[in-house]
Design a protein around this motif. Sequence first.
Motif, PDB file in Angstrom:
ATOM      1  N   ALA A 185       0.835  -1.205   0.000  1.00 14.33           N
ATOM      2  CA  ALA A 185       0.000   0.000   0.000  1.00 14.33           C
ATOM      3  C   ALA A 185       0.866   1.250   0.000  1.00 14.33           C
ATOM      4  O   ALA A 185       0.461   2.295  -0.508  1.00 14.33           O
TER       5      ALA A 185
ATOM      6  N   ARG B  98      -3.889  -3.844 -14.582  1.00 14.62           N
ATOM      7  CA  ARG B  98      -5.003  -3.494 -13.715  1.00 14.62           C
ATOM      8  C   ARG B  98      -5.621  -4.739 -13.086  1.00 14.62           C
ATOM      9  O   ARG B  98      -5.949  -4.763 -11.901  1.00 14.62           O
TER      10      ARG B  98
ATOM     11  N   ALA C   8      -5.645  -5.704  -9.090  1.00 16.53           N
ATOM     12  CA  ALA C   8      -6.938  -5.987  -8.455  1.00 16.53           C
ATOM     13  C   ALA C   8      -6.910  -7.352  -7.775  1.00 16.53           C
ATOM     14  O   ALA C   8      -7.338  -7.508  -6.626  1.00 16.53           O
TER      15      ALA C   8
ATOM     16  N   HIS D  86      -4.882  -7.282  -4.636  1.00 16.12           N
ATOM     17  CA  HIS D  86      -5.618  -6.702  -3.519  1.00 16.12           C
ATOM     18  C   HIS D  86      -6.531  -7.733  -2.869  1.00 16.12           C
ATOM     19  O   HIS D  86      -6.616  -7.821  -1.642  1.00 16.12           O
TER      20      HIS D  86
ATOM     21  N   PHE E  79     -12.332 -13.620 -10.624  1.00 15.96           N
ATOM     22  CA  PHE E  79     -11.469 -12.741 -11.397  1.00 15.96           C
ATOM     23  C   PHE E  79     -11.191 -13.291 -12.780  1.00 15.96           C
ATOM     24  O   PHE E  79     -11.386 -12.629 -13.795  1.00 15.96           O
TER      25      PHE E  79
ATOM     26  N   GLY F 108     -14.100 -13.230 -14.947  1.00 13.28           N
ATOM     27  CA  GLY F 108     -14.348 -11.892 -15.468  1.00 13.28           C
ATOM     28  C   GLY F 108     -13.471 -11.597 -16.669  1.00 13.28           C
ATOM     29  O   GLY F 108     -13.928 -11.008 -17.653  1.00 13.28           O
ATOM     30  N   LEU F 109     -12.222 -12.030 -16.576  1.00 18.91           N
ATOM     31  CA  LEU F 109     -11.307 -11.824 -17.705  1.00 18.91           C
ATOM     32  C   LEU F 109     -11.746 -12.627 -18.920  1.00 18.91           C
ATOM     33  O   LEU F 109     -11.726 -12.137 -20.046  1.00 18.91           O
TER      34      LEU F 109
ATOM     35  N   GLY G  93      -8.544  -2.599  -0.596  1.00 17.37           N
ATOM     36  CA  GLY G  93      -7.164  -2.554  -1.058  1.00 17.37           C
ATOM     37  C   GLY G  93      -6.955  -1.460  -2.084  1.00 17.37           C
ATOM     38  O   GLY G  93      -5.985  -0.698  -2.001  1.00 17.37           O
ATOM     39  N   HIS G  94      -7.880  -1.373  -3.007  1.00 17.92           N
ATOM     40  CA  HIS G  94      -7.733  -0.369  -4.055  1.00 17.92           C
ATOM     41  C   HIS G  94      -7.765   1.049  -3.481  1.00 17.92           C
ATOM     42  O   HIS G  94      -6.908   1.874  -3.809  1.00 17.92           O
TER      43      HIS G  94
ATOM     44  N   SER H 194      -7.266   2.045  -0.409  1.00 17.89           N
ATOM     45  CA  SER H 194      -6.097   2.285   0.441  1.00 17.89           C
ATOM     46  C   SER H 194      -4.933   2.758  -0.409  1.00 17.89           C
ATOM     47  O   SER H 194      -4.277   3.759  -0.112  1.00 17.89           O
ATOM     48  N   HIS H 195      -4.705   2.017  -1.465  1.00 19.57           N
ATOM     49  CA  HIS H 195      -3.634   2.346  -2.390  1.00 19.57           C
ATOM     50  C   HIS H 195      -3.820   3.752  -2.947  1.00 19.57           C
ATOM     51  O   HIS H 195      -2.888   4.564  -2.984  1.00 19.57           O
TER      52      HIS H 195
ATOM     53  N   GLN I 290      -3.171   6.372  -0.323  1.00 17.82           N
ATOM     54  CA  GLN I 290      -1.748   6.453  -0.043  1.00 17.82           C
ATOM     55  C   GLN I 290      -1.070   7.325  -1.095  1.00 17.82           C
ATOM     56  O   GLN I 290      -0.255   8.187  -0.785  1.00 17.82           O
TER      57      GLN I 290
ATOM     58  N   VAL J 269       0.284   6.299 -16.190  1.00 19.48           N
ATOM     59  CA  VAL J 269      -0.064   4.887 -16.051  1.00 19.48           C
ATOM     60  C   VAL J 269      -1.095   4.655 -14.942  1.00 19.48           C
ATOM     61  O   VAL J 269      -2.155   4.095 -15.161  1.00 19.48           O
TER      62      VAL J 269
ATOM     63  N   ALA K 279      -8.121   8.213 -13.899  1.00 23.65           N
ATOM     64  CA  ALA K 279      -7.543   6.894 -14.131  1.00 23.65           C
ATOM     65  C   ALA K 279      -7.828   5.959 -12.958  1.00 23.65           C
ATOM     66  O   ALA K 279      -8.117   4.769 -13.145  1.00 23.65           O
TER      67      ALA K 279
ATOM     68  N   GLU L 224     -11.336   4.787 -13.118  1.00 22.94           N
ATOM     69  CA  GLU L 224     -11.485   3.799 -14.192  1.00 22.94           C
ATOM     70  C   GLU L 224     -10.975   2.438 -13.756  1.00 22.94           C
ATOM     71  O   GLU L 224     -11.626   1.412 -13.972  1.00 22.94           O
ATOM     72  N   ALA L 225      -9.800   2.449 -13.126  1.00 22.02           N
ATOM     73  CA  ALA L 225      -9.223   1.192 -12.661  1.00 22.02           C
ATOM     74  C   ALA L 225     -10.136   0.531 -11.631  1.00 22.02           C
ATOM     75  O   ALA L 225     -10.278  -0.695 -11.608  1.00 22.02           O
TER      76      ALA L 225
ATOM     77  N   PHE M  35     -13.073  -0.965 -13.402  1.00 22.07           N
ATOM     78  CA  PHE M  35     -12.624  -2.157 -14.111  1.00 22.07           C
ATOM     79  C   PHE M  35     -12.557  -3.357 -13.168  1.00 22.07           C
ATOM     80  O   PHE M  35     -13.024  -4.453 -13.493  1.00 22.07           O
ATOM     81  N   GLY M  36     -12.014  -3.138 -11.991  1.00 19.70           N
ATOM     82  CA  GLY M  36     -11.927  -4.214 -11.007  1.00 19.70           C
ATOM     83  C   GLY M  36     -13.291  -4.737 -10.604  1.00 19.70           C
ATOM     84  O   GLY M  36     -13.512  -5.947 -10.545  1.00 19.70           O
TER      85      GLY M  36
ATOM     86  N   LEU N  78     -14.747  -6.826 -13.340  1.00 21.21           N
ATOM     87  CA  LEU N  78     -14.196  -8.178 -13.426  1.00 21.21           C
ATOM     88  C   LEU N  78     -14.975  -9.113 -12.505  1.00 21.21           C
ATOM     89  O   LEU N  78     -15.334 -10.232 -12.887  1.00 21.21           O
TER      90      LEU N  78
END
Lengths: 229, 229
Positions: free
Chosen positions: A132, A160, A164, A167, A218, A221-222, B171-172, B174-175, B178, B200, B206, B209-210, B213-214, B217
């Motif tokens: 983190a 991405r 994910a 996490h 996951f 989903g992919l 997790g997302h 938190s990241h 941070q 990136v 962004a 979006e990420a 996306f998660g 999934l």
Amino acid sequence: MNGVHLNSVHLNDVHYTETMAAMETGNPRQARHSRDDVAEAALRILDDYGLPDLTMRRLAASLDVQPSALYWHFPNKQTLLAELADRIVARSRTEHSDDLEWSARVRAEAAGLRDALLTFRDGAELVSSTFALGLGAADPVDRLTEAIELGGFDAETARRASVALLHFVLGHVSHEQQRLQYDSLGVVADEVSARADDAVLGGRQAQAEAFDFGVMLFVGGLQRLAARP
Amino acid sequence: MNGVHLNSVHLNDVHYTETMAAMETGNPRQARHSRDDVAEAALRILDDYGLPDLTMRRLAASLDVQPSALYWHFPNKQTLLAELADRIVARSRTEHSDDLEWSARVRAEAAGLRDALLTFRDGAELVSSTFALGLGAADPVDRLTEAIELGGFDAETARRASVALLHFVLGHVSHEQQRLQYDSLGVVADEVSARADDAVLGGRQAQAEAFDFGVMLFVGGLQRLAARP
DNA sequence: ACCTGAACACCGTTCAAGT
DNA sequence: ACCTGAACACCGTTCAAGT
């Protein structure tokens, strides 16, 4: 920068060896330690007593050294923890017989990472916190990304997705390990509710199943993404 | 248990009011505080200075009170943090127009939770740590589970999926948080690499979006599961 | 190259006692 | 009902100095 040749500074540097020091003091002290010694001692404390008990002072004591000595090897505690995280995660390098299909390989990487985290008490929480902070744990992301890219996904999608997934893995295993030591503390209290709870989310087997299920979601989903681009 | 009627203990209890105390000491002290006051003051410190600065001593000082006074309201710091986590998470109650399709509702719940976590500095880390300890954060799990069950999944599948999704969300974010304060600290150093990095994984857009996306999934994985049972 | 000694500026928590 | 005062048992980190 000031004209003095740095290389000459150590010309007549006297290196006090362990035995010389012992001769002088008459006290056969412990060997002086390397950065690696410190990290290994820290991992031992982590595994034996848990992350909250991994303090600089306790670590120093376990090495028969003053706390300040540790700061010669690591600039601060955070850097030490990042080093430990990298060492734990390095154990997840699976020899993923490259002939695996991409989805199987992703599942293998995830399972390998979980196993590595489980080999050390509070391993997931440690890796999670340093991840983190943007330190360490880059390696598992790279390996997961590589596996996903084999499925024909572009680099950003793969990255991405792997972040994910990571996490999820870290969160799940943190939870799992928390429960492990909660159980070991024997909060026996309600035998009945404990059993009921256990049936739902407890038991090594059930935890492993829940983990696989999460990874599968996951990957599913992919796959769905690949089917309808 | 010993024959003394507990109800009689408080019969002639003298209640010292704030004004009475002020009259006696001649010192118009701050109002004495309720449990709610303490929690609100803690949330203010959290948001203004971050989780590491949220210490019992600092909190006490902000209330013009001795540290020991806090232990009348909360048995320990962990319990206080769990209370804060619940309060933060309570803000994610979305009025999810019940006519939404289950998958849209899951996405709405996840987005609402993210928004709630983002409204407080270090919100995700706080909720994450108390969730890992098995305290609080039960509410979001329940709401996610409910939404998923609308998709026709059995109770255990829905619960496992929602816990997995929650792990990703925590997790997302938190990241994400941070990175926010890392950026605000202005580690300007390398303008170039900062820009490249930003392209990136940076930028509010962004990140959002990420996140989507998660979540997608996950939902996609569930949909695939529904398609081929 | 690696460590000591001593200090600085903090922590969370307990408990008898006060109002 | 809510708080004080004082103590206990700790933290991470710095820095001049030693060997």
